[in-house]
Design a protein around this motif. Sequence first.
Motif, mmCIF file in Angstrom:
data_model
loop_
_atom_site.group_PDB
_atom_site.id
_atom_site.type_symbol
_atom_site.label_atom_id
_atom_site.label_comp_id
_atom_site.label_asym_id
_atom_site.label_seq_id
_atom_site.Cartn_x
_atom_site.Cartn_y
_atom_site.Cartn_z
ATOM 1 N N ASN A 572 -10.743 1.734 42.032
ATOM 2 C CA ASN A 572 -9.885 0.546 42.077
ATOM 3 C C ASN A 572 -8.422 0.931 42.225
ATOM 4 O OD1 ASN A 572 -12.180 -1.030 41.637
ATOM 5 N ND2 ASN A 572 -11.986 -0.873 39.401
ATOM 6 N N ARG A 576 -5.484 -0.154 44.992
ATOM 7 C CA ARG A 576 -4.162 -0.674 44.641
ATOM 8 C C ARG A 576 -3.068 0.119 45.349
ATOM 9 N NH1 ARG A 576 -5.098 -5.684 42.899
ATOM 10 N NH2 ARG A 576 -6.603 -5.734 41.182
ATOM 11 N N SER A 579 -2.756 -0.796 48.898
ATOM 12 C CA SER A 579 -2.161 -2.111 49.140
ATOM 13 C C SER A 579 -0.640 -2.059 49.228
ATOM 14 C CB SER A 579 -2.585 -3.091 48.036
ATOM 15 O OG SER A 579 -2.001 -2.719 46.786
ATOM 16 N N PRO A 610 0.572 -1.105 39.123
ATOM 17 C CA PRO A 610 -0.515 -1.863 39.743
ATOM 18 C C PRO A 610 -1.216 -2.760 38.733
ATOM 19 C CG PRO A 610 -0.674 0.491 40.213
ATOM 20 C CD PRO A 610 0.324 0.334 39.128
ATOM 21 N N LYS A 611 -1.835 -3.786 39.252
ATOM 22 C CA LYS A 611 -2.602 -4.696 38.421
ATOM 23 C C LYS A 611 -3.775 -3.949 37.802
ATOM 24 C CE LYS A 611 -5.108 -9.093 38.604
ATOM 25 N NZ LYS A 611 -5.575 -10.195 39.464
#
Length: 757
Positions: A572, A576, A579, A610-611
């Motif tokens: 993940n 991120r 992105s 990042p989220k």
Amino acid sequence: MAIRSRLKNSLWKWRGIAIAAPTISILVIGLRLIGALESLELAMLDQFFRWRSPEPADQRIVIIGIDEADIRQYQWPIDDALLTKLLDKVRQQKPRAIGLDLARDKTDNAGYPQLEKLFKTTPNLIGAYKTSDLVTSNFSVSDIKPPPALAQLDQIGAVNLVHDGDGRLRRGLLSLSLPDGKVGLSFGLQLALLYLDGEKNVPIEKIEQALNPPKLRANDGNYHQIDVGGHQFIINYRRSLQGFQTVRMADVLDGKIAPDLFRDRIVMIGVTAVSLRDWFFTPLDGGLGSTRILTSGVEVHAQIVSHILSNTLDGRSTIQSWEEYWEWLWIFGWALAGSTLIWQWRNVNSKNQKIQLLVMRSQSILVLAGSLFASCFIALTYGWWIPFVPAAIAFLGSGIIVTSYLAITAAQIRTYFSRYLTDAVVKSLLETPEGLKLGGDRRKVTILMCDLRGFSTISEKMPPEKVVEILNIFLGTMTEAIATYQGTIDEFIGDAILVLFGAPIYREDDAARAVASAIAMQLAMRSVNEKLTQQQLPEIAMGIGINTGEVVAGNIGSQSRAKYAVVGNHVNLTARIESYTVGGQILISEATYKEIEDIAKTNGSMEVEPKGVSHPISIYDICGLGGIYNLELPSLSDSLQLLATPIPITYRILEEKHLGTEIFESKLRQLSPYGAEILSDQDVPVLTNLKLHLQIYGQDQQLEIEGEIYAKVLRHQQPSQMVLEQVSRSRHTKPIYVHFTTVPNNLKDWISQKTTV
């Protein structure tokens, strides 16, 4: 039924040999029958001649050569008076035979009466002539008429030479058919007969047998449908380092030779001067082991004479060949040997056995290949021309067929799997004990994810078929770049690719190869866009994110359906990081950077949060990789050019794919084909995505161009002094560099015009 079953089982047990040996034998024999192997086999025959052990020179033959020095001293052609003097000096030493390999058919020369008288009083003198015939017509030359006086006495011999397709002289003539229907004896045979007349202890039957060997047939050896007119044979060339004893014509005329040099020998008079072009290619000329380039015509005839005399008096063999059915059996035997060798050693159970197999197989191949070579070479020394090239092709070809059959059989399952999985994953599944088990293990991997920037906007405006066409070009090119650096493509996700380095196969340089692959992928985008432009499709740009960390890798799913994949928060995080990229950019995590710090080249780093991540992380903008890779990315932006007049623009902020409703005003101050510097009174964070709206009016206040550009904030600029002065007079006080991610075609053309110097 039992016999039939046993036969079936035997055929299955030896199926590789049953397929390979007959197949390659039929193929090679077919090539042999159509003449496809003739040039190779003739070249090998020549090489065997050159590799034979040197033989003593034939002392029965002496050549009087007319060389370049003789031509300068006496001019050419030599006159009849000088030739009469030369022949008189030769016959005074009482040779058994004199061969005059010179054209001498003119009777109007001043010295001819003396020469004619000598001709008529020298019964052991043979003159030369050449006539056109079917055998030598492919090398057409003018006829050479014999000396009239010698023709009346039947003391003449044909000097026709038989050329093979490659121009070499391998065949000799004992006799040939003349245009008037009679049979003419060759020059070499006439001289040999004169010499043999002086041999009192040789039975006449042996002489007749030696002078009438089996005629060469159209397909003997590896010949294919050659013209075998006349009585032809393969010349068994004598390989002598000294060659035939040769003296100059001037030395004979000046009395500088031994007084008994020619006694009881064959004396052959001919041209050895290169400028007179009486030179030919023989098997002894050129190639490995040869010290000569060409052979004079008189020496070729000396080889023919030596061949006849050596066979008759010394028991030296002539060159013979097998009947065709024996050749076919020979070819099949070597095909059987090659296929059996590979088939018998196909099964191994351990690594040690594989090594032993490789060593033993290599040794066996060398031994058998050496045996083939030695048998053909030794056979030639005993006068048998055994096909080497067809047998070698059958031996190697049968082994290749068996190997191919085994590889095809073993690859069938792999082929089915490879339609859905990468080769690395298939290898892991099929070649390791735990490959097919569900579950996984923790391992350190480097994950690469790439995605097309702004592709959703492009695809919305195009038919689905064109979108698929763009993706196929993009994915095909990227797959090649990834495979070069041994990456494993985990899956395609629309216009994105997830690539693993370190799973299923771990290597120490996984991180470096991942970054090198990323740079290669960005460089390959140039060829992608060239192809798209040729097909009138829009250009695309790609961003790449890379991260290194521990994940769980293995077979995930159920017994009915599973896939090889990696699971963990680092997957993940890679998404991120990706992105944050713009087209043409590569961003890597700090963990990846530490793996390649010594060879990495960057444009700097930045802190992002990042989220799903509890604390900020550092990411690095990669521009190159040193070391063994030596890769470099071109700059994302050309140097910005200051616009004469700032262009007012508006922009909105994109958050999580959603466009904000608030509209901000700004000015575009500097511009390049890839980005721009805008002056904004808002505090816009780095990596913020913007949608810029341009409305550009000409001097007449007419709308010149309008459009929207998607961009990402990459950095806050340090303004130049000129810009600072202008900023101080404006409420837009914060220079920001934005990188364009999607630019409409009409604005691309406008930007190109504005930035062209």
